[in-house]
Design a protein around this motif. Structure first.
Motif, mmCIF file in Angstrom:
data_model
loop_
_atom_site.group_PDB
_atom_site.id
_atom_site.type_symbol
_atom_site.label_atom_id
_atom_site.label_comp_id
_atom_site.label_asym_id
_atom_site.label_seq_id
_atom_site.Cartn_x
_atom_site.Cartn_y
_atom_site.Cartn_z
ATOM 1 N N LEU A 189 0.935 -1.122 0.055
ATOM 2 C CA LEU A 189 0.009 -0.109 -0.006
ATOM 3 C C LEU A 189 0.946 1.065 -0.051
ATOM 4 C CD1 LEU A 189 -2.745 1.150 0.113
ATOM 5 C CD2 LEU A 189 -2.503 1.403 2.718
ATOM 6 N N PRO A 190 1.194 1.616 -1.210
ATOM 7 C CA PRO A 190 2.092 2.925 -1.322
ATOM 8 C C PRO A 190 1.483 4.159 -0.420
ATOM 9 C CG PRO A 190 1.711 2.030 -3.437
ATOM 10 C CD PRO A 190 0.798 1.315 -2.516
ATOM 11 N N ILE A 191 2.244 4.398 0.473
ATOM 12 C CA ILE A 191 2.077 5.569 1.291
ATOM 13 C C ILE A 191 1.336 6.890 0.965
ATOM 14 C CG2 ILE A 191 4.434 6.544 2.008
ATOM 15 C CD1 ILE A 191 3.473 6.629 4.780
ATOM 16 N N ALA A 192 2.054 7.044 -0.672
ATOM 17 C CA ALA A 192 1.763 8.289 -1.087
ATOM 18 C C ALA A 192 0.342 8.155 -1.418
ATOM 19 C CB ALA A 192 2.413 8.373 -2.336
ATOM 20 N N SER A 193 -0.257 7.104 -1.685
ATOM 21 C CA SER A 193 -1.624 7.016 -2.193
ATOM 22 C C SER A 193 -2.798 7.285 -1.248
ATOM 23 C CB SER A 193 -2.018 5.358 -2.627
ATOM 24 O OG SER A 193 -2.062 4.760 -1.530
ATOM 25 N N LEU A 194 -2.171 7.539 0.307
ATOM 26 C CA LEU A 194 -2.948 8.108 1.365
ATOM 27 C C LEU A 194 -3.313 9.558 1.443
ATOM 28 C CD1 LEU A 194 -1.546 5.724 4.264
ATOM 29 C CD2 LEU A 194 -3.658 5.324 2.848
ATOM 30 N N VAL A 195 -2.307 10.236 0.611
ATOM 31 C CA VAL A 195 -2.634 11.544 0.555
ATOM 32 C C VAL A 195 -4.230 11.923 0.187
ATOM 33 C CG1 VAL A 195 -2.040 13.874 -0.450
ATOM 34 C CG2 VAL A 195 -0.397 11.998 0.297
ATOM 35 N N GLY A 196 -4.786 12.713 0.818
ATOM 36 C CA GLY A 196 -6.193 13.071 0.664
ATOM 37 C C GLY A 196 -7.257 12.019 1.125
ATOM 38 N N ALA A 197 -6.937 10.977 1.932
ATOM 39 C CA ALA A 197 -7.654 9.785 2.527
ATOM 40 C C ALA A 197 -7.976 10.522 3.916
ATOM 41 C CB ALA A 197 -6.807 8.691 2.574
ATOM 42 N N GLY A 198 -9.163 10.094 4.305
ATOM 43 C CA GLY A 198 -9.613 10.365 5.740
ATOM 44 C C GLY A 198 -9.166 9.187 6.729
ATOM 45 N N GLY A 199 -9.166 9.558 8.085
ATOM 46 C CA GLY A 199 -8.782 8.699 8.951
ATOM 47 C C GLY A 199 -9.097 9.362 10.551
ATOM 48 N N THR A 200 -8.664 8.726 11.424
ATOM 49 C CA THR A 200 -9.015 8.902 12.785
ATOM 50 C C THR A 200 -7.742 8.915 13.515
ATOM 51 O OG1 THR A 200 -9.328 6.714 13.198
ATOM 52 C CG2 THR A 200 -11.362 8.131 12.755
ATOM 53 N N ALA A 201 -7.554 9.866 14.831
ATOM 54 C CA ALA A 201 -6.593 9.967 15.531
ATOM 55 C C ALA A 201 -6.750 8.653 16.665
ATOM 56 C CB ALA A 201 -6.606 11.161 16.324
ATOM 57 N N GLN A 202 -5.769 7.835 16.581
ATOM 58 C CA GLN A 202 -5.733 6.682 17.545
ATOM 59 C C GLN A 202 -5.176 7.304 18.832
ATOM 60 O OE1 GLN A 202 -3.631 3.430 16.021
ATOM 61 N NE2 GLN A 202 -5.712 2.327 15.626
ATOM 62 N N THR A 203 -4.444 8.011 18.862
ATOM 63 C CA THR A 203 -3.689 8.929 20.180
ATOM 64 C C THR A 203 -3.716 10.380 19.948
ATOM 65 O OG1 THR A 203 -1.357 9.045 19.215
ATOM 66 C CG2 THR A 203 -2.295 6.838 20.478
ATOM 67 N N LEU A 204 -3.476 11.058 21.150
ATOM 68 C CA LEU A 204 -3.427 12.364 20.791
ATOM 69 C C LEU A 204 -2.354 12.935 20.016
ATOM 70 C CD1 LEU A 204 -4.209 15.180 21.739
ATOM 71 C CD2 LEU A 204 -2.549 14.990 23.604
ATOM 72 N N ILE A 205 -2.743 13.606 18.879
ATOM 73 C CA ILE A 205 -1.622 14.205 18.047
ATOM 74 C C ILE A 205 -1.325 15.577 18.153
ATOM 75 C CG2 ILE A 205 -1.012 14.321 15.446
ATOM 76 C CD1 ILE A 205 -3.070 12.152 15.005
ATOM 77 N N SER A 206 -0.389 15.813 18.941
ATOM 78 C CA SER A 206 -0.048 17.138 19.338
ATOM 79 C C SER A 206 1.582 17.595 19.532
ATOM 80 C CB SER A 206 -0.742 17.665 20.663
ATOM 81 O OG SER A 206 -0.442 18.846 21.107
ATOM 82 N N PRO A 207 2.494 17.641 18.457
ATOM 83 C CA PRO A 207 2.001 17.558 17.262
ATOM 84 C C PRO A 207 2.122 16.169 16.485
ATOM 85 C CG PRO A 207 4.273 18.325 17.416
ATOM 86 C CD PRO A 207 3.437 18.103 18.773
ATOM 87 N N THR A 208 2.766 15.076 17.379
ATOM 88 C CA THR A 208 2.790 13.955 16.678
ATOM 89 C C THR A 208 1.945 12.856 17.595
ATOM 90 O OG1 THR A 208 4.791 13.392 18.261
ATOM 91 C CG2 THR A 208 5.178 14.541 15.996
ATOM 92 N N GLY A 209 1.765 11.690 16.848
ATOM 93 C CA GLY A 209 0.983 10.671 17.416
ATOM 94 C C GLY A 209 0.925 9.484 16.564
ATOM 95 N N ILE A 210 -0.114 8.780 16.660
ATOM 96 C CA ILE A 210 -0.660 7.629 15.878
ATOM 97 C C ILE A 210 -2.012 8.081 14.959
ATOM 98 C CG2 ILE A 210 -0.837 5.211 15.756
ATOM 99 C CD1 ILE A 210 1.847 5.904 16.488
ATOM 100 N N ALA A 211 -1.954 7.672 13.760
ATOM 101 C CA ALA A 211 -3.237 7.957 13.116
ATOM 102 C C ALA A 211 -3.613 6.893 12.300
ATOM 103 C CB ALA A 211 -2.898 9.072 12.080
ATOM 104 N N TYR A 212 -4.688 6.523 12.257
ATOM 105 C CA TYR A 212 -5.281 5.132 11.660
ATOM 106 C C TYR A 212 -5.875 5.558 10.229
ATOM 107 C CZ TYR A 212 -7.674 0.780 10.851
ATOM 108 O OH TYR A 212 -7.929 -0.326 10.218
ATOM 109 N N ALA A 213 -5.261 5.177 9.018
ATOM 110 C CA ALA A 213 -5.722 5.388 7.742
ATOM 111 C C ALA A 213 -5.608 4.352 6.783
ATOM 112 C CB ALA A 213 -5.086 6.708 7.387
ATOM 113 N N GLY A 214 -6.359 4.118 5.766
ATOM 114 C CA GLY A 214 -6.007 3.099 4.848
ATOM 115 C C GLY A 214 -5.905 1.742 5.462
ATOM 116 N N GLY A 215 -6.537 1.541 6.687
ATOM 117 C CA GLY A 215 -6.673 0.328 7.210
ATOM 118 C C GLY A 215 -5.282 -0.077 8.064
ATOM 119 N N GLU A 216 -4.345 1.103 8.417
ATOM 120 C CA GLU A 216 -3.191 0.844 9.059
ATOM 121 C C GLU A 216 -2.982 1.915 9.938
ATOM 122 O OE1 GLU A 216 -1.513 -1.941 8.866
ATOM 123 O OE2 GLU A 216 -2.089 -2.609 6.877
ATOM 124 N N ALA A 217 -2.022 1.554 11.061
ATOM 125 C CA ALA A 217 -1.667 2.733 11.868
ATOM 126 C C ALA A 217 -0.599 3.218 11.431
ATOM 127 C CB ALA A 217 -1.572 2.013 13.452
#
Length: 471
Positions: free
Chosen positions: A408-436
């Motif tokens: 799953l080329p990471i570049a293909s995730l640009v523009g995709a939606g997702g959710t924050a798994q942890t607090l992102i401030s400014p870094t953290g973990i995001a869930y997008a494209g079925g992966e963390a």
């Protein structure tokens, strides 16, 4: 006279008829008395033989004196008395231990129904601290060549001095006890007191050269030991007795070992501070593995290891502060997985781990006058294994991320939606494209569970911003 004899002829005949019956009855009575006397004689001979015993029971007092050792000594001495043993031989090689456990052993020795022989052996062994008291409690106290005894001062479990008032109270009590033991067996009371007050220690040569001696004799093996005891007195003429009677003859009697049962051996092993530390470490990493990769097995094994460590620590002066330092060190190792600290978190984890390991068993415990601590070699080994564990874990995570880019080329995730798994401030973990993914927020703080939008990629990190919610 002749007429009178003939005239009474009928009476002698009747008497002649009665005489054999009477004689037979008396003979039977005499035989019964003789048999009874014989049986009583045999019984009287058998009784001393039974009291003398037909073997010697050998117990081993090794390692730190704790509640497990105390229970083993109590049971062993009691069983020896009921099994027909002539004596109990306690082979001692111990640095000492808990005062409460020592008290239990002393009570068992003093209440023993048969003689108790204490022997510091084999060569190179020692009877330190509480083990000194146990040695002097024996009806006969012996030492093997190249052994030593003493250093019975009461200190904290970390080797530190006790507060003045507490130290005076405990020391005076210990002095009264050890001098009484020495006095009751004709041994050197002055040295016994100095062993407690001044931590005096003596080799076997020094122990026997004093007058009176600290112990009774020197023997390299049980044959020599029993031969010396059978002489009946030590070199200065002091007689070996038990309850006012000479000791039974021991030479030639078989020696039967009465070892700890499997359960006692296992519990005694757990009371080793090195084993307890290893179990704590294994338990923490087992639970950690369960959190990262749920499988029930590692979590269950980790929980069991920690429970066993606490069971072993029940007879050790566990310092909760040291335990928390170890936990903090492991926590810093975990944070290194999620934050780029250029090794500072890892260094902090190592420092906390080392300090916690050294402080794990350093609380003041007047019941345990032996210095208790984890071996530096064990600590270094645990740190190296921890670093290797987290290195392999980080390497595995990086390899997983690298494999994901091929499917799953990471570049293909640009523009995709997702959710924050942890607090992102400014870094953290995001869930997008079925992966963390590791993510960095470009539009402010994003709380866990809030929607986000991927707006760019930098290496293996997503650049995200909060998703505007419909009004």
């Amino acid at each position: 006279m002749a007429a009178s004899a003939n005239g009474g002829g009928s009476d002698p005949e009747k008497e002649a008829e009665r005489a054999p019956a009477y004689t037979r009855r008396m003979s039977a009575v005499r035989r019964a008395i003789a048999i009874a006397a014989l049986l009583l004689g045999v019984a009287s001979l058998a009784a001393p033989a039974a009291g003398a015993g037909d073997h010697v029971t050998r117990l081993h007092l090794s390692g730190v004196i704790d509640q497990i050792n105390a229970a083993y000594m109590e049971e062993g001495i009691k069983a020896a008395g009921s099994s027909g043993a002539a004596a109990v031989l306690i082979v001692i090689d111990s640095p000492g231990g808990e005062l409460t456990s020592m008290d239990r052993i002393l009570e068992a020795i003093l209440a023993s129904p048969i003689p108790v022989i204490t022997w510091v052996a084999p060569e190179g062994a020692r009877a330190g601290s509480a083990a000194t008291f146990v040695t002097l409690a024996g009806d006969v106290a012996a030492m093997a060549p190249s052994t030593n005894i003493g250093a019975a001062s009461v200190v904290g479990s970390g080797g530190e001095d006790l507060p003045t008032t507490l130290d005076r109270k405990i020391t005076n009590d210990a002095v009264a006890r050890i001098t009484e033991l020495a006095r009751n067996h004709g041994r050197n009371e002055t040295w016994a007191e100095s062993a407690v007050r001044d931590a005096a220690s003596a080799s076997v040569t020094e122990a026997l050269s004093m007058s009176p001696p600290i112990v009774d004799l020197e023997a390299a093996d049980t044959d020599a030991l029993f031969a010396e005891i059978d002489i009946g007195h030590r070199s200065d003429g002091y007689a070996y007795t038990f309850n006012g009677e000479p000791l039974p003859r021991l030479s030639g009697l078989p020696v039967i070992d009465a070892n700890m049962n499997i359960g006692q051996q296992f519990l005694h092993l757990l009371s080793d501070p090195n084993i307890a530390f290893i179990l704590f470490t294994i338990g923490f990493y087992g639970i950690l593995a369960e959190l990262f990769h749920p499988n029930l097995v590692s979590g269950a094994l980790g929980a069991i290891a920690i429970l066993l460590a606490f069971i072993g620590s029940s007879s050790l002066p566990l310092n909760v502060g040291g335990l928390f330092l170890i936990l903090l060190g492991i926590g810093l190792f975990i944070l290194e997985l999620h934050f780029t600290s250029y090794g500072f978190l890892t260094a902090g984890g190592v420092v906390c781990f080392v300090l916690g390991a050294f402080a794990l068993y350093t609380g003041v415990d007047v019941n345990n006058p032996v210095r208790v601590g984890v071996s530096p070699i064990i600590i270094v080994g645990a740190i190296l294994l921890s670093l290797a564990y987290f290195f392999l874990l980080i390497r595995g995570l990086l390899q997983m991320r690298a494999r994901r880019t091929t499917t799953l080329p990471i570049a293909s995730l640009v523009g995709a939606g997702g959710t924050a798994q942890t607090l992102i401030s400014p870094t953290g973990i995001a869930y997008a494209g079925g992966e963390a993914w590791s993510a960095r927020s470009r539009g402010g703080e994003i709380r866990p569970g809030n929607p986000l939008r991927v707006v760019g990629v930098e290496g293996l990190e997503l650049i995200v911003e909060p998703e505007e919610k419909d009004g």
